[in-house]
Design an enzyme around this catalytic site. Structure first.
Site, mmCIF file in Angstrom:
data_model
loop_
_atom_site.group_PDB
_atom_site.id
_atom_site.type_symbol
_atom_site.label_atom_id
_atom_site.label_comp_id
_atom_site.label_asym_id
_atom_site.label_seq_id
_atom_site.Cartn_x
_atom_site.Cartn_y
_atom_site.Cartn_z
ATOM 1 N N GLU A 176 0.810 -1.222 0.000
ATOM 2 C CA GLU A 176 0.000 0.000 0.000
ATOM 3 C C GLU A 176 0.843 1.272 0.000
ATOM 4 O O GLU A 176 0.383 2.316 -0.472
ATOM 5 C CB GLU A 176 -0.976 0.018 1.179
ATOM 6 C CG GLU A 176 -2.105 -1.014 1.083
ATOM 7 C CD GLU A 176 -1.719 -2.392 1.607
ATOM 8 O OE1 GLU A 176 -0.513 -2.616 1.896
ATOM 9 O OE2 GLU A 176 -2.610 -3.246 1.746
ATOM 10 N N PHE A 186 -11.063 -7.215 14.500
ATOM 11 C CA PHE A 186 -10.034 -7.705 13.583
ATOM 12 C C PHE A 186 -9.711 -6.625 12.544
ATOM 13 O O PHE A 186 -10.606 -6.075 11.915
ATOM 14 C CB PHE A 186 -10.518 -8.982 12.879
ATOM 15 C CG PHE A 186 -9.516 -9.505 11.885
ATOM 16 C CD1 PHE A 186 -8.267 -9.952 12.296
ATOM 17 C CD2 PHE A 186 -9.811 -9.527 10.522
ATOM 18 C CE1 PHE A 186 -7.329 -10.409 11.381
ATOM 19 C CE2 PHE A 186 -8.887 -9.991 9.603
ATOM 20 C CZ PHE A 186 -7.645 -10.433 10.030
ATOM 21 N N GLN A 187 -8.462 -6.316 12.401
ATOM 22 C CA GLN A 187 -7.948 -5.298 11.471
ATOM 23 C C GLN A 187 -8.544 -3.913 11.710
ATOM 24 O O GLN A 187 -8.765 -3.155 10.769
ATOM 25 C CB GLN A 187 -8.142 -5.743 10.018
ATOM 26 C CG GLN A 187 -7.296 -6.969 9.702
ATOM 27 C CD GLN A 187 -7.204 -7.296 8.230
ATOM 28 O OE1 GLN A 187 -8.141 -7.064 7.477
ATOM 29 N NE2 GLN A 187 -6.075 -7.853 7.817
ATOM 30 N N LYS A 192 -17.393 -0.467 6.707
ATOM 31 C CA LYS A 192 -17.877 -1.494 5.779
ATOM 32 C C LYS A 192 -19.397 -1.421 5.625
ATOM 33 O O LYS A 192 -19.930 -1.519 4.523
ATOM 34 C CB LYS A 192 -17.463 -2.877 6.297
ATOM 35 C CG LYS A 192 -17.683 -3.988 5.307
ATOM 36 C CD LYS A 192 -17.013 -5.277 5.755
ATOM 37 C CE LYS A 192 -17.140 -6.340 4.678
ATOM 38 N NZ LYS A 192 -16.461 -7.589 5.040
ATOM 39 N N MET A 222 24.369 8.173 0.558
ATOM 40 C CA MET A 222 24.325 9.473 1.224
ATOM 41 C C MET A 222 24.686 9.348 2.698
ATOM 42 O O MET A 222 25.338 10.236 3.269
ATOM 43 C CB MET A 222 22.934 10.107 1.059
ATOM 44 C CG MET A 222 22.847 11.518 1.564
ATOM 45 S SD MET A 222 24.060 12.608 0.787
ATOM 46 C CE MET A 222 23.092 13.333 -0.521
HETATM 47 C C1 LIG Z 1 12.672 5.420 4.282
HETATM 48 C C2 LIG Z 1 13.988 6.041 4.562
HETATM 49 N N1 LIG Z 1 14.824 5.451 5.440
HETATM 50 C C3 LIG Z 1 16.044 6.003 5.695
HETATM 51 C C4 LIG Z 1 16.426 7.160 5.083
HETATM 52 C C5 LIG Z 1 17.780 7.808 5.382
HETATM 53 N N2 LIG Z 1 18.621 7.859 4.165
HETATM 54 C C6 LIG Z 1 18.722 8.974 3.422
HETATM 55 S S1 LIG Z 1 19.688 8.757 2.079
HETATM 56 C C7 LIG Z 1 19.997 7.172 2.489
HETATM 57 C C8 LIG Z 1 20.886 6.303 1.651
HETATM 58 C C9 LIG Z 1 20.308 6.021 0.319
HETATM 59 O O1 LIG Z 1 21.052 5.001 -0.286
HETATM 60 P P1 LIG Z 1 20.755 4.543 -1.759
HETATM 61 O O2 LIG Z 1 19.308 4.308 -1.938
HETATM 62 O O3 LIG Z 1 21.641 3.427 -2.103
HETATM 63 O O4 LIG Z 1 21.112 5.861 -2.608
HETATM 64 P P2 LIG Z 1 22.514 6.639 -2.738
HETATM 65 O O5 LIG Z 1 22.586 7.635 -1.637
HETATM 66 O O6 LIG Z 1 23.610 5.635 -2.664
HETATM 67 O O7 LIG Z 1 22.434 7.303 -4.081
HETATM 68 C C10 LIG Z 1 19.347 6.818 3.680
HETATM 69 C C11 LIG Z 1 19.440 5.492 4.334
HETATM 70 C C12 LIG Z 1 15.500 7.741 4.200
HETATM 71 N N3 LIG Z 1 15.740 8.900 3.573
HETATM 72 N N4 LIG Z 1 14.306 7.153 3.938
#
Ligand SMILES: Cc1ncc(C[n+]2csc(CCOP(=O)(O)OP(=O)(O)O)c2C)c(N)n1
Length: 571
Positions: A52, A114-115, A164, A476
């Site tokens: 979802e 439920f749910q 529902k 990042m």
């Molecule tokens: C749902 C979620 N969890 C954690 C983060 C924290 N976060 C920001 S950038 C990043 C790394 C992203 O890695 P990747 O998807 O491999 O992309 P890259 O930075 O290597 O281009 C994380 C873990 C986030 N932005 N969103």
């Protein structure tokens, strides 16, 4: 008025049809089953998602690409709670979506049935408005209000939770034909004339003005008025991440992106400006850095449709509440034409000095740099693709190196920074604009969060090109560890599945690219191959995004690329 006898479920689809909805993104379950049972009677396409969260992102991508309201649908309990990240993403970026959830029968509410989950309570702070509907009679008026609220004023997500039994009961009703009117909600679009007068005075008097263009420019369709104002007054434009495309990147007066990973010359220009004209942007911390030292020499005009944004973070000299396009059209007739050769010459000097550090100057040394991939993608798609990015380094490189010339050409999660956004959002965008070439740019981490939606692409026979910027790290976060945690790479190296085989497992084509010389043919191959394709770009593992303003630091305190090929002494 026409009188109709229908079940609540039928009324739901009838109301959606009358709102102009032609596609919804959803996942069925017990509490929403009456609605699903009635769906085949209506000419609405249903896209079966794999989670979802994907439905909410698809509705969001659809909304951002089309300018219309996107619709997601889910069952009660876990179905509804799975929507939450997508709703929060839409809320932070002012994206108009309506989420419809089934709820347990009204007689069971509050019994831990439920749910059962109080999704109205859960989503209260992350929706523009939300409703619990327990009576069939309220379904139509509520949905009409929901669409009106989602798309008017500052757009945003609205959730409608319908029990529902309300879906099951039949009623006879007179279809309302008057416009929705809500006593407590009247988005005021008329800018105050005195504030317009003061803005005109400041604009005419400024020597070093700069426009800061945000998402509001795109949302209000103000690109043309903005261009007219810019050309009349020769005021250069800096853009927020979500503003990209609101003013053409290839226009000589476009400076590029501002903020944490903005261009160095843009941030310097902001610090030196004597007037900032902020249009539909909200001075996010990623844009301003340290507020105490932010643009100290500048008077400030802030135009925003949401009164609560004016003065929220940055004190302003003139605050104009209104639709950006309407305000710009008023300003246009009043401002004096100006040439600004001195200020523009100074800005291009800043640009010249800073661009020696550009990664584009790095030679093709056999390594594949993400920035090179994006640059080549821009080149080989003639800058015309509808780009959808995820969150991380690749998102910033895309913003820096793909030149977006048109509004709604970039779909990305700015405010919430939601990994997993790109693939589902791209599915929504493709359904909104089927004739556009859609590219997903996604990291290896974020791709795995919602990669199951490849299956949706296959089932719906959609053509989306997925470019995985695969650096084997949560890039990042690794970069932050490199800069601020002495290279302690805790929990950021990633062992990935074989993305080419993953595509294959979904009945889709995949390909791997190791060198820059292979990028062009891979892009051509993706364009020529029917159906969704995945390209696994194996890029340099420990590259970083430059410049970077550390969180909370002064905007001018940028960390710069350390090893430029050519560097002038004073850069
Ligand atoms: C749902 C979620 N969890 C954690 C983060 C924290 N976060 C920001 S950038 C990043 C790394 C992203 O890695 P990747 O998807 O491999 O992309 P890259 O930075 O290597 O281009 C994380 C873990 C986030 N932005 N969103």
């Amino acid at each position: 008025m026409e009188r109709t006898t229908l079940t609540g479920a039928q009324l739901l689809w009838e109301a959606l049809t009358r709102e102009g909805v032609d596609v919804v993104f959803g996942y069925p379950g017990g509490a929403i089953l009456p609605a699903y049972d009635a769906l085949p009677q209506y000419a609405i396409r249903h896209v079966l998602v794999r989670h979802e969260q994907g439905a909410a992102h698809m509705a969001d991508g659809y909304a951002r690409a089309s300018g219309n309201v996107g619709v997601a649908i889910a069952t009660s309990g876990p179905g509804a709670t799975n929507l939450v990240t997508g709703i929060a993403t839409a809320m932070m970026d002012s994206s108009p979506i309506v989420c419809i959830t089934g709820q347990v029968p009204s007689t069971l509410i509050g019994t831990d049935a439920f749910q059962e989950a109080d999704i109205e309570g859960v989503t209260l702070p992350i929706t523009k408005h939300n409703y619990l509907v327990t009576r069939t009679e309220d379904i139509v008026p509520t949905l009409r209000e929901a669409f009106y609220i989602a798309r008017s004023g500052r757009p945003g997500p609205v959730l409608v939770d319908i029990t529902k039994d309300a879906q099951q009961k039949s009623i006879s009703l007179e279809w309302p034909d008057t416009p929705v009117r809500l006593p407590g909600y009247r988005p005021d679009l008329s800018a105050c004339p005195e504030e317009i007068d003061r803005a005109v005075e400041l604009l005419n008097a400024a020597e070093r003005p700069l426009i800061l263009a945000g998402h509001g420019v795109v949302l209000s369709g103000a690109s043309r008025s903005l261009q007219e104002l810019v050309e009349k007054t020769e005021i250069p434009v800096a853009l927020t991440l979500l503003g990209l495309g609101g003013f053409p990147a290839t226009h000589p007066l476009s400076l590029g992106m501002m903020g944490m990973h903005g261009e160095a010359w843009v941030n310097f220009a902001i610090l030196e400006a004597d007037l900032l004209i902020a249009l539909g942007m909200r001075f996010d911390d990623r844009v301003t850095g340290n507020l105490k030292t932010y643009a100290r020499y500048a008077r400030k005009i802030h135009v925003d449709i949401d009164p609560s944004e004016i003065g929220k973070l940055v004190p302003v000299d003139v605050g104009i509440v209104g639709d950006v396009d309407a305000v710009l059209r008023k300003l246009l007739t009043r401002v004096t034409p100006r040439r600004r050769s001195e200020w523009l010459a100074h800005v291009s000097e800043l640009k010249g000095k800073a661009s020696v550090r550009d990664i584009q100057r790095l030679p093709d040394d056999g390594h594949l740099y993400a920035a090179h991939v994006i640059n080549d993608l821009w080149h080989h798609t003639q800058g015309k693709a509808l780009m959808v990015t995820d969150v991380g380094q690749h998102q910033m490189w895309e913003a820096q190196y793909y030149k977006h010339d048109r509004p709604r050409q970039l779909v990305t999660s700015g405010g919430l920074g939601t990994m997993g956004f790109a693939l589902p959002a791209a599915i929504g965008a493709k359904l909104a604009r089927p004739d556009d070439e859609v590219w997903v740019v996604v990291g290896d981490g974020g791709f795995q969060m919602t990669a199951a939606e490849l299956s949706t692409c296959a089932q719906e026979d959609l053509k989306v090109n997925v470019a995985v910027i695969n650096n084997g790290y949560l890039g990042m976060v690794r970069q932050w560890q490199e800069f601020f945690y002495e290279r302690r790479y805790t929990a950021t190296p990633m062992r990935n599945p074989d993305f080419v085989k993953l595509a294959d497992a979904h009945g889709l084509a995949g390909r791997r690219v190791h060198a820059r010389s292979e990028v062009e043919s891979a892009v051509e191959w993706a364009r020529d191959t029917p159906g969704t394709v995945v390209i696994d770009f194996k890029v340099e593992q420990e590259d970083s995004v430059y410049p970077m303003v550390p969180g909370g630091a002064d905007l001018g305190a940028m960390i710069r690329r350390p090893s430029p090929i050519v560097e002038s002494a004073d850069d």
